[in-house]
Design a protein around this motif. Structure first.
Motif, PDB file in Angstrom:
ATOM      1  N   TRP A   1       3.454   6.577  -6.334  1.00 28.72           N
ATOM      2  CA  TRP A   1       2.706   6.807  -7.570  1.00 28.72           C
ATOM      3  C   TRP A   1       2.396   8.296  -7.711  1.00 28.72           C
ATOM      4  CZ3 TRP A   1       1.313   5.053 -12.133  1.00 28.72           C
ATOM      5  CH2 TRP A   1       0.179   5.554 -12.775  1.00 28.72           C
TER       6      TRP A   1
ATOM      7  N   GLU B   1       0.499   4.085  -2.875  1.00 28.67           N
ATOM      8  CA  GLU B   1       0.005   5.403  -2.469  1.00 28.67           C
ATOM      9  C   GLU B   1       1.075   6.490  -2.513  1.00 28.67           C
ATOM     10  OE1 GLU B   1      -1.549   4.625   1.401  1.00 28.67           O
ATOM     11  OE2 GLU B   1      -3.078   3.215   0.648  1.00 28.67           O
ATOM     12  N   GLN B   2       2.303   6.153  -2.102  1.00 29.27           N
ATOM     13  CA  GLN B   2       3.346   7.169  -2.002  1.00 29.27           C
ATOM     14  C   GLN B   2       4.381   7.113  -3.127  1.00 29.27           C
ATOM     15  OE1 GLN B   2       5.050   7.632   1.967  1.00 29.27           O
ATOM     16  NE2 GLN B   2       3.278   6.602   2.851  1.00 29.27           N
TER      17      GLN B   2
ATOM     18  N   HIS C   1       0.823  -1.208   0.000  1.00 29.25           N
ATOM     19  CA  HIS C   1       0.000   0.000   0.000  1.00 29.25           C
ATOM     20  C   HIS C   1       0.859   1.261   0.000  1.00 29.25           C
ATOM     21  CE1 HIS C   1      -3.787  -2.047   0.159  1.00 29.25           C
ATOM     22  NE2 HIS C   1      -3.484  -2.690   1.284  1.00 29.25           N
ATOM     23  N   GLN C   2       1.993   1.220   0.683  1.00 27.77           N
ATOM     24  CA  GLN C   2       2.866   2.388   0.678  1.00 27.77           C
ATOM     25  C   GLN C   2       3.375   2.686  -0.728  1.00 27.77           C
ATOM     26  OE1 GLN C   2       7.126   2.596   1.959  1.00 27.77           O
ATOM     27  NE2 GLN C   2       6.260   3.622   3.759  1.00 27.77           N
TER      28      GLN C   2
END
Length: 623
Positions: free
Chosen positions: A472, A469-470, A465-466
Motif C-alpha cells: 500500500w 503494510e508493504q 498484513h504484509q
C-alpha cells in the motif's frame, strides 16, 4: 480489388494477411482451425492443438500454407456468422452474380464411438445465382519444414510426408500442381460442392468414398448442430447479455481438449502483442491460471461436467507434482500434462505482418509464479462447493502443495504477467497466496477435512498484513504492483490492473476506502475508453522491447470493479463498450490496440472467461 483484399497487404502465396479479428474459429475438442472472412483457412494444427501446423499462412503468408475457397469473380462483400447456438461457421461472399456460402465445421466424436475419424468439412453452396468457384489446397507440413508428395486419387488428392498423411476427398475434380491441389468448377443456384479433409499416419488404406455423399454430409452437419445445441442447453444463464455470454461459453468449450479435460489458453502461437514487435508467444498449452479461471466461469453457467474433467486433469498434475526449483507445480503444461515445453524459434517464418520471432513452446513453463496456487486452490474450492467434491487423495495432494507454499510464499517471482525482467515481490502473487491458504481453511472447515488450521491461519494473517503494510502506497493512496523493499519504506507507485480482483477473491470489501482509491488511481492512469492496460512498461520495465495493447481481461475486471464499488451505470457502459471491441463473431484476442485492432493470440480463453464473470456479476448487481 475489394476493401479486405486491400487491407490484407497482397503478399504472395496466400492472399496476404487479414487482420487478426477477420477470422472465425471451428474445432472438434481436439484441435481447431481459423477461417478468414475471405474463405481461407490460415491456421490448422492436427491432430491436436499443439501439433505442428498444416496450414500456417497466418504466420507466413508466402510459405505457411493455406486452404482457399471462393468465387473467381470480384467479391463485393464478405460476411461471417455462426449457425445459431453452434460452432459451425458460415462465410458468405456476395458477387455481381449472386451469393456463395462456405459452411465450415469439424464433426465431434460421439461418446463411445471407436470409429470416429478427425475431419474438417467444407461445404460450398451457391445460395443465389451461378458462380465459378476456385479452391487451392496448399498444406505445408510441420510448420512448413517437411516436404510432401501429392498424388491424385479417384475422389480427391492425398498429401503425404514422412510423419503425416492428408486425405482430401471432394465431389468435384481436383488436380495436383506442384505441392498443391487446385480445382475450378461451376455451381448453379442451389447446388453445392463438398470437401472432407482427414489427417492420419501414412498408410495405404483407401479413404471411404461415402464421406462426400451429400446425404452423409448433411447428416454430419446435423449431428454437429445437435451436439453444440445439446451442450449449450445446459447453460443456466438467463441474464441480459445472453448472446455474448453464450458465445464466450461456446468458445471456451472449443478450447477444451475433451480427452483430458484441459483448457488451452488459445489455439494459436506467434500472434503479436505489437505489430513488428518481439512479444509473440505460443499459447497452445494449459496455464494453471487460465484453466482455473475458466472452470470458475463454466461453473457459474452450470457446466459441471467440464469442471469435473478439468479437476481430473488437475489431479493428474498434482499426482505427478515434485518439489523442484520452482515448486511442485508448473505455470503451464501440455494438454497431456507434460511439463517439458522447450521454447524455440521458427526462424524460416516471417511472422504475422513481419512480427518475428515466431516462437514454439513457452519458456514461461520454467518460471516461478506463485499466484497460480491461489487460482488453483480457489477453483478447487468452488468445485468442492458447487460440484461433486474432491477425493481424499486429491485433498492430501493439496495439503502437500500447501506445505510447500507456506514455506515459499514470501519469495520473489515472475508474477501473473510472466515478465522477463527478473523476479520481484509482486503484490498480486501475495494476494493469491493468501487466497490459497484461506480456501484450504474453508474447505477443511466445511467438510471436516484433516489439516493444520492453526498454522494455516497464522500464515494467512502474515500474508494479509504484509500486503496491507508493504503493498500500500499511503502517499498515492493505492495498492501497487510490488511490495516495498525495506521496512518502513513506501513501495514504489507502480499501478497494476491485476489488483482490481481484490474484492472478487474476498480479500477486501469493495467499499473499503483503500480499494476504492485504488480503483480511482487505475482509472486515471491505466484506463482509456473502458480499455485497460495491465501496467505501464515504461514505469515497470518487463525485460522486453516495445509496447503492447490494452489487456482485455483487465478491461472486464474493470467492469466488475466498477459494479462492486456501486458504479453500476459506469460498469454497464464500460461493458457495452467492450462488446463493441469484439470481432464480428463475438470473439476476442488477448489484447486490443488503441485503434481497436486485435492483438495477440486469438481467440483467448482468459478474455472470454472474464467476459462471463463480468456479465454475470453485473446482472447480479442490477437485480
Amino acid at each position: 480489388m475489394n476493401d479486405r483484399q486491400r487491407t490484407s497487404g497482397g503478399e504472395a502465396g496466400g492472399g496476404g494477411y487479414l487482420p487478426i479479428a477477420e477470422h472465425g474459429l471451428i474445432g472438434d475438442l481436439r484441435t481447431a482451425a481459423l477461417v478468414g472472412t475471405d474463405g481461407r483457412i490460415t491456421w490448422f494444427c492436427a491432430p491436436r492443438f499443439d501439433s505442428p501446423s498444416i496450414f500456417g499462412s497466418l504466420l507466413d503468408a508466402g510459405d505457411g500454407g493455406h486452404w482457399q475457397i471462393g468465387p473467381v469473380e470480384d467479391i463485393a462483400k464478405h460476411q461471417q456468422y455462426y449457425f445459431p447456438d453452434t460452432n459451425i461457421l458460415m462465410t458468405r461472399m456476395l458477387t455481381g452474380n449472386g451469393i456463395v456460402e462456405i459452411q465450415d465445421f469439424m464433426p465431434i466424436r460421439a461418446e463411445g464411438d471407436p470409429d470416429h475419424r478427425q475431419r474438417l468439412v467444407r461445404r460450398v453452396v451457391s445460395v443465389r445465382g451461378s458462380s465459378r468457384i476456385r479452391t487451392v489446397i496448399a498444406p505445408r507440413m510441420n510448420y512448413g519444414r517437411d516436404p510432401h508428395k501429392v498424388e491424385s486419387r479417384p475422389h480427391g488428392v492425398r498429401f503425404t510426408s514422412d510423419a503425416l498423411e492428408i486425405s482430401l476427398q471432394a465431389n468435384v475434380s481436383l488436380r495436383a500442381e506442384g505441392q498443391d491441389a487446385i480445382g475450378e468448377f461451376d455451381l448453379a443456384e442451389g447446388r453445392s460442392a463438398l470437401f472432407v479433409l482427414e489427417t492420419t499416419r501414412p498408410s495405404r488404406a483407401e479413404p471411404a468414398v461415402d464421406l462426400v455423399d451429400t446425404r452423409a454430409a448433411e447428416e454430419l452437419f446435423r449431428s454437429t448442430v445437435r451436439f453444440w445445441r445439446r451442450w449449450l442447453s445446459q447453460s443456466t444463464y438467463t441474464g441480459r447479455w445472453r448472446e455474448m455470454v453464450h458465445r464466450s461459453a461456446l468458445t471456451l468449450k472449443l478450447l477444451t481438449h475433451e480427452p483430458t479435460g484441459a483448457i488451452v489458453a488459445a489455439p494459436t502461437l506467434g500472434l503479436p502483442e505489437q505489430l513488428g514487435g518481439e512479444r509473440n508467444w505460443d499459447y497452445r498449452y494449459v496455464w494453471i491460471r487460465d484453466a482455473a479461471f475458466s472452470l470458475h466461469a463454466l461453473l457459474r453457467l452450470g457446466f459441471t461436467r467440464e469442471a469435473q474433467a478439468f479437476i481430473s486433469w488437475l489431479t493428474s498434475c498434482l499426482r505427478g507434482a515434485r518439489n523442484g526449483e520452482h515448486g511442485p507445480l508448473q505455470v503451464l503444461y501440455s494438454i497431456d500434462g507434460d511439463a517439458e515445453l522447450p521454447e524455440h524459434v521458427l526462424d524460416h517464418w516471417a511472422g504475422y505482418r513481419g512480427s518475428a520471432p515466431v516462437r514454439v513452446g513457452n519458456g514461461a513453463a520454467g518460471q516461478l509464479q506463485l499466484d497460480i496456487y491461489g487460482e488453483l486452490f480457489d477453483s478447487v474450492y468452488l468445485f468442492n462447493k458447487h460440484g461433486a467434491g474432491i477425493s481424499h487423495d486429491s485433498w492430501m495432494d493439496l495439503c502437500a502443495v500447501l506445505d510447500w507454499l507456506l514455506e515459499h510464499w514470501d519469495s520473489p517471482d515472475a508474477g501473473i504477467w510472466e515478465t522477463r525482467a527478473g523476479q520481484q515481490r509482486h503484490t498480486y502473487s501475495r494476494l493469491m497466496c493468501w487466497v490459497a491458504v484461506e480456501r484450504m481453511i474453508r474447505m477443511a472447515r466445511q467438510r471436516g477435512l484433516p489439516g493444520d488450521p492453526v498454522r494455516w491461519m497464522s500464515e494467512r494473517d502474515k500474508i494479509y498484513h504484509q500486503i496491507m503494510e508493504q503493498g500500500w502506497n499511503a502517499q498515492e493512496q493505492t495498492f501497487v504492483q510490488r511490495l516495498s523493499g525495506e521496512a518502513g519504506q513506501p513501495p514504489e507507485c507502480i499501478l497494476d490492473a491485476s489488483l482490481l480482483v481484490m474484492p472478487m477473491v474476498k480479500f477486501l470489501s469493495p467499499d473499503d476506502p483503500r480499494f476504492r482509491s485504488t480503483v480511482r488511481a487505475i482509472g486515471e492512469n491505466l484506463v482509456t475508453d473502458s480499455l485497460v492496460f495491465r501496467y505501464d512498461p515504461k514505469v515497470s520495465p518487463d525485460g522486453l522491447d516495445g509496447t503492447e495493447g490494452t489487456f482485455s481481461i483487465c478491461s472486464f475486471w474493470w467492469v466488475e470493479a466498477l459494479a462492486r464499488t456501486g458504479q453500476i451505470e459506469e460498469a454497464r457502459v464500460a461493458l457495452e463498450k467492450m462488446f463493441t471491441y469484439a470481432n464480428h463473431l463475438g470473439l476476442y484476442a488477448e489484447q486490443i490496440g488503441l485503434t481497436g485492432e486485435h492483438l495477440g493470440n486469438f481467440p483467448q480463453a482468459f478474455t472470454h472467461l472474464a467476459l462471463i464473470s463480468a456479465a454475470t456479476s453485473l446482472d447480479d448487481f442490477m437485480g
